[in-house]
Design a protein around this motif. Structure first.
Motif, PDB file in Angstrom:
ATOM      1  N   UNK A 155       0.814  -1.201   0.000  1.00  0.00           N
ATOM      2  CA  UNK A 155       0.000   0.000   0.000  1.00  0.00           C
ATOM      3  C   UNK A 155       0.852   1.257   0.000  1.00  0.00           C
ATOM      4  N   UNK A 156       0.228   2.359  -0.323  1.00  0.00           N
ATOM      5  CA  UNK A 156       0.959   3.625  -0.338  1.00  0.00           C
ATOM      6  C   UNK A 156       1.148   4.189   1.068  1.00  0.00           C
ATOM      7  N   UNK A 157       0.324   3.742   1.985  1.00  0.00           N
ATOM      8  CA  UNK A 157       0.370   4.246   3.361  1.00  0.00           C
ATOM      9  C   UNK A 157       0.640   3.106   4.334  1.00  0.00           C
ATOM     10  N   UNK A 158       1.047   3.489   5.547  1.00  0.00           N
ATOM     11  CA  UNK A 158       1.048   2.559   6.662  1.00  0.00           C
ATOM     12  C   UNK A 158       0.406   3.265   7.860  1.00  0.00           C
ATOM     13  N   UNK A 159      -0.089   2.470   8.790  1.00  0.00           N
ATOM     14  CA  UNK A 159      -0.777   2.993   9.972  1.00  0.00           C
ATOM     15  C   UNK A 159       0.154   2.900  11.172  1.00  0.00           C
ATOM     16  N   UNK A 160       0.184   3.966  11.955  1.00  0.00           N
ATOM     17  CA  UNK A 160       0.881   3.950  13.243  1.00  0.00           C
ATOM     18  C   UNK A 160      -0.086   4.485  14.295  1.00  0.00           C
ATOM     19  N   UNK A 161       0.136   4.100  15.557  1.00  0.00           N
ATOM     20  CA  UNK A 161      -0.836   4.430  16.601  1.00  0.00           C
ATOM     21  C   UNK A 161      -0.159   4.968  17.851  1.00  0.00           C
ATOM     22  N   UNK A 162      -0.946   5.703  18.625  1.00  0.00           N
ATOM     23  CA  UNK A 162      -0.531   6.145  19.956  1.00  0.00           C
ATOM     24  C   UNK A 162      -1.705   5.899  20.897  1.00  0.00           C
ATOM     25  N   UNK A 163      -1.449   5.250  22.023  1.00  0.00           N
ATOM     26  CA  UNK A 163      -2.507   4.882  22.952  1.00  0.00           C
ATOM     27  C   UNK A 163      -2.119   5.289  24.362  1.00  0.00           C
ATOM     28  N   UNK A 164      -3.083   5.855  25.105  1.00  0.00           N
ATOM     29  CA  UNK A 164      -2.817   6.302  26.470  1.00  0.00           C
ATOM     30  C   UNK A 164      -4.091   6.152  27.297  1.00  0.00           C
ATOM     31  N   UNK A 165      -3.900   5.877  28.573  1.00  0.00           N
ATOM     32  CA  UNK A 165      -5.025   5.793  29.511  1.00  0.00           C
ATOM     33  C   UNK A 165      -5.254   7.155  30.153  1.00  0.00           C
ATOM     34  N   UNK A 166      -6.531   7.547  30.265  1.00  0.00           N
ATOM     35  CA  UNK A 166      -6.903   8.829  30.868  1.00  0.00           C
ATOM     36  C   UNK A 166      -7.953   8.559  31.938  1.00  0.00           C
ATOM     37  N   UNK A 167      -7.667   8.931  33.164  1.00  0.00           N
ATOM     38  CA  UNK A 167      -8.592   8.686  34.270  1.00  0.00           C
ATOM     39  C   UNK A 167      -9.587   9.842  34.369  1.00  0.00           C
ATOM     40  N   UNK A 168     -10.473   9.888  33.407  1.00  0.00           N
ATOM     41  CA  UNK A 168     -11.536  10.899  33.355  1.00  0.00           C
ATOM     42  C   UNK A 168     -12.717  10.296  32.607  1.00  0.00           C
ATOM     43  N   UNK A 169     -13.937  10.702  32.912  1.00  0.00           N
ATOM     44  CA  UNK A 169     -15.107  10.171  32.206  1.00  0.00           C
ATOM     45  C   UNK A 169     -15.021  10.447  30.706  1.00  0.00           C
ATOM     46  N   UNK A 170     -15.490   9.488  29.909  1.00  0.00           N
ATOM     47  CA  UNK A 170     -15.380   9.617  28.457  1.00  0.00           C
ATOM     48  C   UNK A 170     -16.161  10.833  27.962  1.00  0.00           C
ATOM     49  N   UNK A 260     -10.943   6.305  30.527  1.00  0.00           N
ATOM     50  CA  UNK A 260     -11.058   5.950  29.115  1.00  0.00           C
ATOM     51  C   UNK A 260      -9.690   5.623  28.532  1.00  0.00           C
ATOM     52  N   UNK A 261      -9.723   4.886  27.434  1.00  0.00           N
ATOM     53  CA  UNK A 261      -8.539   4.661  26.613  1.00  0.00           C
ATOM     54  C   UNK A 261      -8.626   5.577  25.394  1.00  0.00           C
ATOM     55  N   UNK A 262      -7.602   6.390  25.179  1.00  0.00           N
ATOM     56  CA  UNK A 262      -7.507   7.237  23.988  1.00  0.00           C
ATOM     57  C   UNK A 262      -6.547   6.557  23.015  1.00  0.00           C
ATOM     58  N   UNK A 263      -7.094   6.075  21.895  1.00  0.00           N
ATOM     59  CA  UNK A 263      -6.312   5.348  20.890  1.00  0.00           C
ATOM     60  C   UNK A 263      -6.333   6.165  19.609  1.00  0.00           C
ATOM     61  N   UNK A 264      -5.186   6.700  19.222  1.00  0.00           N
ATOM     62  CA  UNK A 264      -5.084   7.568  18.060  1.00  0.00           C
ATOM     63  C   UNK A 264      -4.489   6.788  16.885  1.00  0.00           C
ATOM     64  N   UNK A 265      -5.189   6.835  15.753  1.00  0.00           N
ATOM     65  CA  UNK A 265      -4.823   6.097  14.546  1.00  0.00           C
ATOM     66  C   UNK A 265      -4.346   7.101  13.505  1.00  0.00           C
ATOM     67  N   UNK A 266      -3.136   6.913  13.003  1.00  0.00           N
ATOM     68  CA  UNK A 266      -2.538   7.883  12.081  1.00  0.00           C
ATOM     69  C   UNK A 266      -2.082   7.179  10.809  1.00  0.00           C
ATOM     70  N   UNK A 267      -2.041   7.932   9.720  1.00  0.00           N
ATOM     71  CA  UNK A 267      -1.727   7.391   8.400  1.00  0.00           C
ATOM     72  C   UNK A 267      -0.499   8.120   7.841  1.00  0.00           C
ATOM     73  N   UNK A 268       0.474   7.342   7.350  1.00  0.00           N
ATOM     74  CA  UNK A 268       1.730   7.909   6.886  1.00  0.00           C
ATOM     75  C   UNK A 268       2.071   7.347   5.508  1.00  0.00           C
ATOM     76  N   UNK A 269       2.455   8.218   4.600  1.00  0.00           N
ATOM     77  CA  UNK A 269       2.818   7.783   3.252  1.00  0.00           C
ATOM     78  C   UNK A 269       4.165   7.058   3.311  1.00  0.00           C
TER      79      UNK A 269
END
Length: 325
Positions: A155-170, A260-269
């Motif tokens: 593919x032209x892109x690949x996916x990379x992620x960043x995940x962190x726990x946050x102790x606050x209501x969603x 909550x879990x904050x899971x960020x999905x990113x796209x890179x060429x």
């Protein structure tokens, strides 16, 4: 990164519709997983089968996710019928979601896994990277082989992620992150041009380039999906990312798990050095740390930040009894 989650991704040279239909059938797990073999169908969306990470059989359940932009499902697993303690969201991104004017076909597959720290075994967490990464490759090969391919498509892109726990209501997280004026608090690489409010606004980046930032939120199963789009009008350039805000209680099937879990999905060429927007996954990770600090402060949970990026079950103190104790 949050240590109780694992994500894997792949570009697959098949249509999003084909991939979605294939993944919705639990019996197809027989073809591409290490040892998930369906033995007995319980209902339309549930099977009992073997598992790679346990000597016990597991109940497998599939749930379709409703979203107008891309396809998604969840796999659920547990030792008892309708008592599932593992949840695996799967999202299927068409290439034109990542790059609006692309002519690329295929689909970008993203598989997120949660394992409750109270129930996880050392083998599960030590083996999940190895097994799921290999299974992801197997899934890609299985679908591409059906279309006559003899080698892996790139593919032209690949996916990379960043995940962190946050102790606050969603709800606090969703309300805060969908208001673009708050970007000035948690993002350090952009600054607003004049007053901004609502779901979009004009900013300058770290090189004083004009960028319009827009956010959209969607309810998705028991959690939220937040889209963030950077658009550089002078270059007709888009950079899109997606964040999942998942209540910890749902991710780990534990009603006592706060936050909550904050899971960020990113796209890179692939193979390209970007000129605008965020240039590396650490740019997202730095923002996530700031978001964690600010949201936990709003929720009054000031001790959680010092415990790091991962969810750690808080041991409840024994209830105090009478007699002045």
């Amino acid at each position: 990164m949050e240590k109780n989650t694992f994500a894997t991704s792949a570009y697959i040279a098949t249509s999003p519709e084909t991939a979605f239909e294939y993944l919705c059938s639990l019996k197809n797990l027989d073809d591409w997983t290490l040892f998930s073999r369906m033995k007995e169908q319980i209902d339309e969306d549930t099977w009992l089968g073997t598992a790679s990470g346990y000597h016990n059989n597991l109940y497998y359940h599939v749930k379709k996710l409703e979203n107008p932009l891309f396809y998604g499902i969840e796999w659920h697993c547990g030792f008892e019928y309708n008592q599932y303690f593992q949840v695996y969201p799967v999202l299927l991104f068409p290439p034109n979601y990542i790059e609006p004017k692309t002519d690329e076909e295929g689909v970008y597959f993203h598989w997120l896994s949660f394992v409750d720290p109270k129930r996880q075994t050392p083998m599960i967490m030590q083996g999940i990277h190895t097994v799921h990464t290999s299974e992801c490759r197997s899934l890609k090969a299985n679908l591409e082989r059906k279309l006559g391919r003899t080698t892996a498509a790139k593919g032209r892109y690949f996916i990379d992620t960043d995940t962190i726990y946050i102790d606050a209501p969603v709800e606090i997280g969703v309300n805060y992150l969908t208001d673009v004026k708050n970007i000035n608090e948690w993002a350090h690489l952009v600054r607003p041009v004049g007053e901004v409010s609502g779901s979009s606004g004009e900013f300058l980046d770290e090189y004083n380039q004009k960028v319009k930032i827009s956010v959209r939120v969607h309810s998705l199963s028991k959690y939220y999906l937040l889209e963030q789009e950077y658009f550089y009008p002078d270059y007709d350039y888009y950079q899109r990312s997606v964040a999942l805000l998942i209540p910890t209680a749902y991710a780990f099937a534990d009603p006592d798990a706060s936050g909550l879990i904050l899971h960020r999905i990113t796209f890179w060429k692939d193979g390209e050095q970007l000129a605008h927007g965020k240039l590396q996954i650490e740019d997202f990770g730095a923002e996530s740390m700031n978001i964690k600090r600010l949201l936990e402060g709003k929720a009054g949970n000031l001790k959680s930040f010092d415990r790091g990026m991962s969810y750690v079950p808080v041991v409840k103190e024994p209830e105090l009894v009478a007699n002045g104790r």
